[in-house]
Design an enzyme around this catalytic site. Structure first.
Site, short mmCIF file in Angstrom:
data_model
loop_
_atom_site.label_atom_id
_atom_site.label_comp_id
_atom_site.label_asym_id
_atom_site.label_seq_id
_atom_site.Cartn_x
_atom_site.Cartn_y
_atom_site.Cartn_z
N ASP A 4 -5.83 -6.22 5.57
CA ASP A 4 -7.00 -5.69 4.87
C ASP A 4 -7.94 -6.83 4.48
OD1 ASP A 4 -8.73 -4.05 3.53
OD2 ASP A 4 -7.36 -3.48 1.93
N ASP A 8 -1.96 -18.14 4.46
CA ASP A 8 -2.95 -18.98 3.77
C ASP A 8 -3.56 -19.99 4.74
OD1 ASP A 8 -0.29 -19.70 3.68
OD2 ASP A 8 -0.34 -20.62 1.70
N LYS A 57 3.84 -14.35 5.35
CA LYS A 57 4.19 -15.28 4.28
C LYS A 57 5.73 -15.36 4.22
CE LYS A 57 2.67 -17.83 0.93
NZ LYS A 57 1.79 -18.97 1.07
N TYR A 85 0.81 -1.22 0.00
CA TYR A 85 0.00 0.00 0.00
C TYR A 85 0.85 1.27 0.00
CZ TYR A 85 -4.13 -2.80 0.87
OH TYR A 85 -5.15 -3.70 0.76
#
Ligand code: NAD
Length: 333
Positions: free
Chosen positions: A228, A204, A171, A124
């Site tokens: 988000d 995930d 991640k 972002y």
């Protein structure tokens, strides 16, 4: 004590949900004075800028704002006003509580978790460029400062509210440098909070577990993009965007807003649920130290939900935005 609050109605359904929240907060017993400023499409039409300087000046002066959603064009057009606001004011912690409310239809019960989303960096940061006609690149920015302060915000919250566990989502198996740094900082900060359990999940797997066993999570802390996405998923666990509040917190200011967007297809129809904005207002009252007023509003909301007569369409009712707010106001009078 009298509090001056910057009020940003926003775009689409924003003015309707803000008007509803304003009336409820005014009936709460807290002494509030509003300084109304426009941002987004509305401001663009009126004064040629989506984020006029008076908006930032007003928030800097008052240190607290209640904001409606602002439309961001998809794929083209101006950059997100929301992202700009968070960056300009360094509102680094986006706090999104996720809790079941009485009589709100939901697939799950017993959910009470809080998402801490880093609010200023990651993809972002908006560092994007076109390589050629067929390729574009975006740069993911993660810093020690950004990672440490969001982790600290989550642990401080956990300590203050007596929560047991903080889980980082990441991640770092693939993004070894960026998410790796985020995760390292998380565990370094965790050492200062030995009474709170700290653990992590690859994002995930975390997504799947949030759908299967959400009740096992307590406080979550995530970089901007995952935060988000997962906070919307979490809103879906307890009844959807109509009941999901949020706060953007920094050292100098705090901006409270529902997590939903401007839902343009419902604009002007007096149809959407005002609760997400009203609940953001409750968070604002607590931030201002108006705990009694906050409790009164919560009791009024719970009573209206339990009664079940004045509910918006997303909660299975047929009341309009303002009728639901009226019912809450009546309980406060
Ligand atoms: P959205 O949240 O506006 O709406 C998605 C759907 O959620 C709606 O169609 C509706 O079914 C439901 N919904 C949302 N708010 C609701 C409410 N109060 N009551 C009942 N149902 C509700 O998401 P979108 O359509 O993806 O985005 C629309 C615009 O909002 C875009 O321009 C986007 O950039 C912007 N946006 C702004 C913010 C913000 O200002 N903080 C946040 C998210 C999206």
């Amino acid at each position: 004590m009298r509090h001056v609050v910057t009020l940003i109605p926003g775009d689409g359904i924003g003015p309707e949900v803000i008007a509803a929240a304003r009336r409820v907060l005014e009936a709460s017993g807290a002494e509030l004075e509003w300084e109304v400023v426009e941002a987004g499409e509305t401001a663009l039409q009126k004064c040629g800028s989506v984020l006029p300087s008076e908006v930032l000046e007003s928030i800097r002066r008052n240190k607290v704002a209640l904001k409606g959603p602002i439309t961001t064009p998809v794929g083209t057009g101006f950059r997100s006003v929301n992202v700009a606001l968070r960056k300009e004011l360094d509102l680094y912690a986006n706090v999104r509580p996720v809790r079941n409310l009485p009589n709100v239809p939901s697939r799950y019960q017993g959910i009470d978790l809080v998402v801490f989303r880093e609010n200023t960096e990651d993809l972002y940061a908006g560092v994007e460029h076109t390589v050629d006609e067929d390729a574009a690149e975006s740069i993911k920015i993660i810093t020690r400062k950004g990672s440490e302060r969001i982790a600290r915000a989550a642990f401080e919250y956990a300590r203050k509210k007596g929560r047991r566990r903080v889980t980082a989502g990441h991640k770092a198996n693939i993004l070894k440098l960026t998410d790796g740094l985020f995760l390292r900082c998380f565990y370094e900060v965790a050492k200062d909070y030995p009474e709170i359990e700290a653990d992590d999940r690859i994002v995930d797997n975390l997504s799947m577990q949030l759908v299967q066993k959400p009740e096992q999570y307590d406080v979550l802390v995530l970089p901007n993009l995952y935060g988000d996405i997962l906070s919307d998923l979490c809103a879906g666990l307890v009844g959807g965007l109509g009941v999901a509040p949020g706060a953007n917190l920094g050292e100098e200011a705090a901006v409270f807003e529902p997590i939903h967007g401007s839902a343009p297809k419902y604009a002007g129809q007096n149809k959407v649920n005002p609760l997400a904005t009203i609940l953001s207002g409750v968070m604002m009252l607590e931030h201002l130290g108006e705990n009694e007023a906050a409790s009164r509003v919560m009791e009024a909301i719970n009573a209206v939900l339990a009664e079940g007569r004045y509910l918006t369409y997303d909660l299975g009712g047929s009341a309009g935005t303002q009728e639901m707010a009226d019912a809450i106001v009546r309980r406060l009078e």
